[in-house]
Design a protein around this motif. Structure first.
Motif, mmCIF file in Angstrom:
data_model
loop_
_atom_site.group_PDB
_atom_site.id
_atom_site.type_symbol
_atom_site.label_atom_id
_atom_site.label_comp_id
_atom_site.label_asym_id
_atom_site.label_seq_id
_atom_site.Cartn_x
_atom_site.Cartn_y
_atom_site.Cartn_z
ATOM 1 N N TYR A 44 34.272 -27.204 -66.794
ATOM 2 C CA TYR A 44 34.854 -26.503 -65.439
ATOM 3 C C TYR A 44 35.609 -27.354 -64.538
ATOM 4 C CZ TYR A 44 30.773 -22.983 -66.510
ATOM 5 O OH TYR A 44 30.022 -22.229 -67.102
ATOM 6 N N LEU A 45 36.765 -26.757 -63.851
ATOM 7 C CA LEU A 45 37.326 -27.269 -62.771
ATOM 8 C C LEU A 45 36.822 -26.605 -61.483
ATOM 9 C CD1 LEU A 45 41.013 -26.657 -64.073
ATOM 10 C CD2 LEU A 45 39.547 -28.757 -64.785
ATOM 11 N N SER A 310 32.600 -17.500 -58.786
ATOM 12 C CA SER A 310 33.657 -16.772 -59.307
ATOM 13 C C SER A 310 34.364 -17.587 -60.491
ATOM 14 C CB SER A 310 34.600 -16.504 -58.209
ATOM 15 O OG SER A 310 34.224 -15.619 -57.418
ATOM 16 N N VAL A 311 34.470 -17.144 -61.367
ATOM 17 C CA VAL A 311 34.865 -17.878 -62.730
ATOM 18 C C VAL A 311 36.123 -17.316 -63.140
ATOM 19 C CG1 VAL A 311 34.299 -19.046 -64.920
ATOM 20 C CG2 VAL A 311 32.633 -18.753 -63.217
ATOM 21 N N ALA A 312 37.201 -18.070 -63.242
ATOM 22 C CA ALA A 312 38.483 -17.957 -63.902
ATOM 23 C C ALA A 312 38.444 -18.346 -65.264
ATOM 24 C CB ALA A 312 39.736 -18.107 -63.046
ATOM 25 N N GLN A 313 39.206 -17.759 -66.401
ATOM 26 C CA GLN A 313 39.006 -18.229 -67.691
ATOM 27 C C GLN A 313 40.441 -18.842 -67.994
ATOM 28 O OE1 GLN A 313 36.176 -17.991 -69.632
ATOM 29 N NE2 GLN A 313 35.084 -16.857 -67.939
ATOM 30 N N LEU A 335 35.465 -21.501 -59.723
ATOM 31 C CA LEU A 335 35.459 -22.415 -60.498
ATOM 32 C C LEU A 335 36.583 -21.881 -61.796
ATOM 33 C CD1 LEU A 335 31.958 -22.660 -61.535
ATOM 34 C CD2 LEU A 335 33.304 -24.384 -60.284
ATOM 35 N N VAL A 336 37.126 -22.637 -62.645
ATOM 36 C CA VAL A 336 37.776 -22.436 -63.945
ATOM 37 C C VAL A 336 37.238 -22.881 -65.037
ATOM 38 C CG1 VAL A 336 40.006 -22.518 -65.024
ATOM 39 C CG2 VAL A 336 39.794 -22.556 -62.500
#
Length: 339
Positions: A44-45, A310-313, A335-336
């Protein structure tokens, strides 16, 4: 085995509001490890508002993000190769690996990489409630606001990674806690899930008079402590309701991150109310991190501290997700996810 790394670089400095054109995605080979180094594959970033300030070339509390370099940022991941006796393949670690899939880290430097225990705390939480945002909230509340039982604490950006922790910690200390957030869904989350006593949708109260009126209803005994993430009209409205000897922890001023002017409407209230207003940068207070992380880790492990993500892929999604964060499109910690 040769590995390919994908990285997001800062391609240009924004003129006003940033755009995706300020970033560039590149592909580079992962170099061979030297003695003392470890290779971390990021899971994760972390995307955080402070990154906007670092994109500028102006004077600030931190050095500007260099052009044509990997964007600075917190990361969690797994050691996949090691030439350092203190780190083994499979160790979960947190560091400042930046916006990239892999990082080669000189682990002989103290503190650049920390092992984390994922048995009771999810790995991603070490970038949020049990990481820099959580410690930021803890420090501003405990060391600056220093709330007493029965006092009223107000938190802006209350559904975010920092504000959500502040409110829950303040409730645990016996305070009345009032949040400010954008939209009915975020306000419902703040009261129904996080346990705040009230939450004001600032979008429904766009001017100083109406927002101050909403705060008067939510804070009938006035405001004793305020955790500031936003600035602008929200700060002015809080100051109109502030009690004598109230304390303000200045964490962020996102309303002015693109260079917007932010004059203070009633600075005389600082004197009239004998207010304490203190800005802080959490990385300058490393001595309290163990104390903060102990309380935060225990809270998350037992479910007493709740958080949302909230997680972007994928690495390519990072710029768009970051721009959305600056506009409040995220819900909780942004997060990413890379793995």
């Amino acid at each position: 085995m040769s590995l390919t790394n994908h990285q997001i670089l800062l391609a240009s400095r924004p003129q006003g509001e940033p755009t995706t054109d300020n970033f560039r995605l590149v592909e580079t080979p992962v170099p061979e490890l030297e003695a003392g180094q470890v290779l971390v594959r990021h899971h994760y970033l972390s995307l955080d508002p402070y990154m906007r300030g670092r994109m500028n070339d102006g004077k600030s509390y931190a050095q500007p993000q260099p052009l044509d370099a990997v964007m600075i940022g917190g990361t969690v991941g797994e050691v996949v190769a090691s030439r350092n006796g203190n780190f083994n393949v499979g160790d979960h670690v947190v560091g400042m690996g930046g916006w990239q899939e892999y990082a080669v880290v000189d682990a002989t430097q103290r503190g650049v990489l920390q092992k984390v225990d994922t048995r009771h705390v999810p790995l991603s939480a070490y970038l949020g409630a049990v990481g820099m945002p959580g410690v930021t909230g803890w420090y501003g509340l405990v060391k600056i606001i220093d709330p007493k039982e029965g006092e009223t604490v107000v938190v802006s950006a209350a559904s975010g990674a920092v504000g959500s922790v502040v409110g829950q910690l303040a409730k645990a200390r016996g305070c009345r806690v009032v949040g400010l957030a954008g939209g009915p869904d975020k306000c419902a989350y703040v009261t129904d899930e996080l346990g705040f006593d009230a939450c004001i949708d600032y979008r429904q109260f766009p001017d100083l008079k109406s927002l101050s009126g909403a705060l008067k209803v939510a804070c009938p005994k006035g405001i004793d402590g305020y955790f500031e993430n936003v600035g602008g009209v929200i700060l002015d409205a809080v100051m109109l309701r502030a009690n004598a000897f109230s304390r303000v922890a200045m964490c962020g001023m996102i309303a002015g991150y693109n260079g917007e002017p932010m004059p203070m409407a009633n600075p005389a209230l600082i004197l009239v109310n004998r207010m304490k207003i203190e800005g802080f940068i959490v990385s300058e207070h490393m001595n309290v991190w163990p104390e903060a992380l102990k309380e935060l880790g225990a809270g998350v492990a037992t479910g007493q501290i709740k958080f949302r993500e909230s997680v972007a892929q994928g690495i390519a999604s990072a710029p768009e997700a970051f721009l959305g964060l600056l506009k409040g499109k995220n819900f909780g910690k942004q997060l990413v996810k890379l793995v």
